[in-house]
Scaffold this motif. Structure first.
Motif, PDB file in Angstrom:
ATOM      1  N   SER A  80      47.095 -20.200  40.014  1.00  0.00           N
ATOM      2  CA  SER A  80      47.597 -18.723  40.008  1.00  0.00           C
ATOM      3  C   SER A  80      48.793 -18.764  40.882  1.00  0.00           C
ATOM      4  O   SER A  80      49.818 -18.017  40.488  1.00  0.00           O
ATOM      5  CB  SER A  80      46.800 -17.725  40.374  1.00  0.00           C
ATOM      6  OG  SER A  80      46.197 -17.516  41.448  1.00  0.00           O
ATOM      7  N   PHE A  81      48.700 -19.423  42.095  1.00  0.00           N
ATOM      8  CA  PHE A  81      49.604 -19.432  43.185  1.00  0.00           C
ATOM      9  C   PHE A  81      51.102 -20.374  42.323  1.00  0.00           C
ATOM     10  O   PHE A  81      52.043 -19.738  42.761  1.00  0.00           O
ATOM     11  CB  PHE A  81      49.209 -20.139  44.394  1.00  0.00           C
ATOM     12  CG  PHE A  81      50.385 -20.030  45.638  1.00  0.00           C
ATOM     13  CD1 PHE A  81      50.943 -18.842  46.027  1.00  0.00           C
ATOM     14  CD2 PHE A  81      50.732 -21.349  45.893  1.00  0.00           C
ATOM     15  CE1 PHE A  81      51.847 -19.157  47.100  1.00  0.00           C
ATOM     16  CE2 PHE A  81      51.932 -21.246  46.693  1.00  0.00           C
ATOM     17  CZ  PHE A  81      52.332 -20.145  47.354  1.00  0.00           C
ATOM     18  N   ILE A  82      50.465 -21.289  41.911  1.00  0.00           N
ATOM     19  CA  ILE A  82      51.526 -22.539  41.201  1.00  0.00           C
ATOM     20  C   ILE A  82      52.270 -21.676  40.161  1.00  0.00           C
ATOM     21  O   ILE A  82      53.705 -21.728  40.085  1.00  0.00           O
ATOM     22  CB  ILE A  82      51.084 -23.797  41.084  1.00  0.00           C
ATOM     23  CG1 ILE A  82      50.542 -24.557  42.286  1.00  0.00           C
ATOM     24  CG2 ILE A  82      51.876 -24.311  40.293  1.00  0.00           C
ATOM     25  CD1 ILE A  82      49.751 -25.862  41.847  1.00  0.00           C
TER      26      ILE A  82
ATOM     27  N   ARG B  24      32.471 -22.911  44.261  1.00  0.00           N
ATOM     28  CA  ARG B  24      33.784 -22.620  45.575  1.00  0.00           C
ATOM     29  C   ARG B  24      34.956 -23.499  44.945  1.00  0.00           C
ATOM     30  O   ARG B  24      36.107 -23.045  45.136  1.00  0.00           O
ATOM     31  CB  ARG B  24      33.204 -23.266  46.677  1.00  0.00           C
ATOM     32  CG  ARG B  24      33.836 -22.744  48.000  1.00  0.00           C
ATOM     33  CD  ARG B  24      33.171 -22.859  49.209  1.00  0.00           C
ATOM     34  NE  ARG B  24      34.034 -22.725  50.196  1.00  0.00           N
ATOM     35  CZ  ARG B  24      33.733 -23.194  51.498  1.00  0.00           C
ATOM     36  NH1 ARG B  24      32.805 -23.681  51.655  1.00  0.00           N
ATOM     37  NH2 ARG B  24      34.783 -22.991  52.389  1.00  0.00           N
ATOM     38  N   ILE B  25      34.652 -24.584  44.311  1.00  0.00           N
ATOM     39  CA  ILE B  25      35.681 -25.484  43.976  1.00  0.00           C
ATOM     40  C   ILE B  25      36.471 -24.869  42.887  1.00  0.00           C
ATOM     41  O   ILE B  25      37.481 -24.837  42.916  1.00  0.00           O
ATOM     42  CB  ILE B  25      35.137 -27.153  44.031  1.00  0.00           C
ATOM     43  CG1 ILE B  25      34.664 -27.656  44.971  1.00  0.00           C
ATOM     44  CG2 ILE B  25      36.394 -27.995  43.357  1.00  0.00           C
ATOM     45  CD1 ILE B  25      34.090 -29.142  44.580  1.00  0.00           C
ATOM     46  N   LYS B  26      35.794 -24.384  41.751  1.00  0.00           N
ATOM     47  CA  LYS B  26      36.388 -23.670  40.921  1.00  0.00           C
ATOM     48  C   LYS B  26      37.235 -22.517  41.124  1.00  0.00           C
ATOM     49  O   LYS B  26      38.420 -22.398  40.697  1.00  0.00           O
ATOM     50  CB  LYS B  26      35.463 -23.523  39.786  1.00  0.00           C
ATOM     51  CG  LYS B  26      34.748 -24.556  38.814  1.00  0.00           C
ATOM     52  CD  LYS B  26      33.960 -24.249  37.955  1.00  0.00           C
ATOM     53  CE  LYS B  26      33.303 -25.428  37.098  1.00  0.00           C
ATOM     54  NZ  LYS B  26      32.289 -24.993  36.134  1.00  0.00           N
TER      55      LYS B  26
ATOM     56  N   ILE C 111      40.317 -23.859  42.650  1.00  0.00           N
ATOM     57  CA  ILE C 111      41.474 -24.390  41.881  1.00  0.00           C
ATOM     58  C   ILE C 111      42.015 -23.236  40.870  1.00  0.00           C
ATOM     59  O   ILE C 111      43.188 -23.356  40.817  1.00  0.00           O
ATOM     60  CB  ILE C 111      40.585 -25.287  40.899  1.00  0.00           C
ATOM     61  CG1 ILE C 111      40.173 -26.595  41.493  1.00  0.00           C
ATOM     62  CG2 ILE C 111      41.516 -25.654  39.491  1.00  0.00           C
ATOM     63  CD1 ILE C 111      39.380 -27.510  40.707  1.00  0.00           C
ATOM     64  N   GLU C 112      41.339 -22.365  40.707  1.00  0.00           N
ATOM     65  CA  GLU C 112      41.816 -21.282  40.168  1.00  0.00           C
ATOM     66  C   GLU C 112      42.874 -20.250  40.932  1.00  0.00           C
ATOM     67  O   GLU C 112      44.020 -19.974  40.537  1.00  0.00           O
ATOM     68  CB  GLU C 112      40.952 -20.046  39.566  1.00  0.00           C
ATOM     69  CG  GLU C 112      40.026 -20.558  38.570  1.00  0.00           C
ATOM     70  CD  GLU C 112      38.823 -19.521  38.059  1.00  0.00           C
ATOM     71  OE1 GLU C 112      38.794 -18.644  38.700  1.00  0.00           O
ATOM     72  OE2 GLU C 112      38.088 -19.980  37.267  1.00  0.00           O
ATOM     73  N   LYS C 113      42.645 -20.096  42.250  1.00  0.00           N
ATOM     74  CA  LYS C 113      43.702 -19.698  43.071  1.00  0.00           C
ATOM     75  C   LYS C 113      44.903 -20.266  43.332  1.00  0.00           C
ATOM     76  O   LYS C 113      45.938 -19.894  43.233  1.00  0.00           O
ATOM     77  CB  LYS C 113      43.076 -19.456  44.741  1.00  0.00           C
ATOM     78  CG  LYS C 113      42.032 -18.263  44.530  1.00  0.00           C
ATOM     79  CD  LYS C 113      41.542 -17.981  45.929  1.00  0.00           C
ATOM     80  CE  LYS C 113      40.367 -17.233  46.029  1.00  0.00           C
ATOM     81  NZ  LYS C 113      39.819 -17.060  47.267  1.00  0.00           N
TER      82      LYS C 113
END
Length: 103
Positions: free
Chosen positions: A88-90, A78-80, A83-85
């Motif tokens: 990708s947003f940044i 869930r943490i990974k 972090i990926e989301k």
């Protein structure tokens, strides 16, 4: 003529002042109770302070080994994904609308 050697025969037959009126507020009892309470609070805080000092000074908290299986404590998947989301947003390219005052 005064006879001073007969003074021991004359006694003060008055009762003591404490016997004339009963005590309303027992100051001695409450004074010693307050003193005992203060002493108990002091001893308890001294014991807690000694325990904290001992654990910090001898670093006994570092001697305990943590659990090697940390996956049970936290959800790594869930943490990974979070972090990926976030990444990708940044990294998403932002398109600014044209400035209406220039037209």
């Amino acid at each position: 003529m005064k006879f001073t050697f007969l003074k021991f025969i004359k006694r003060n037959n008055l009762p003591p002042l404490k016997s004339l009126r009963p005590q309303v507020f027992r100051t001695d009892f409450f004074w010693f109770m307050a003193l005992a309470l203060a002493l108990a609070i002091f001893i308890i805080t001294a014991l807690i302070g000694f325990k904290l000092f001992y654990s910090q000074y001898f670093e006994s908290y570092k001697q305990s080994k943590p659990d090697e299986n940390l996956e049970n404590l936290i959800n790594i998947k869930r943490i990974k994904t979070a972090i990926e989301k976030r990444n990708s947003f940044i990294n998403k390219e932002v398109s600014l609308p044209s400035d209406p005052s220039i037209k």
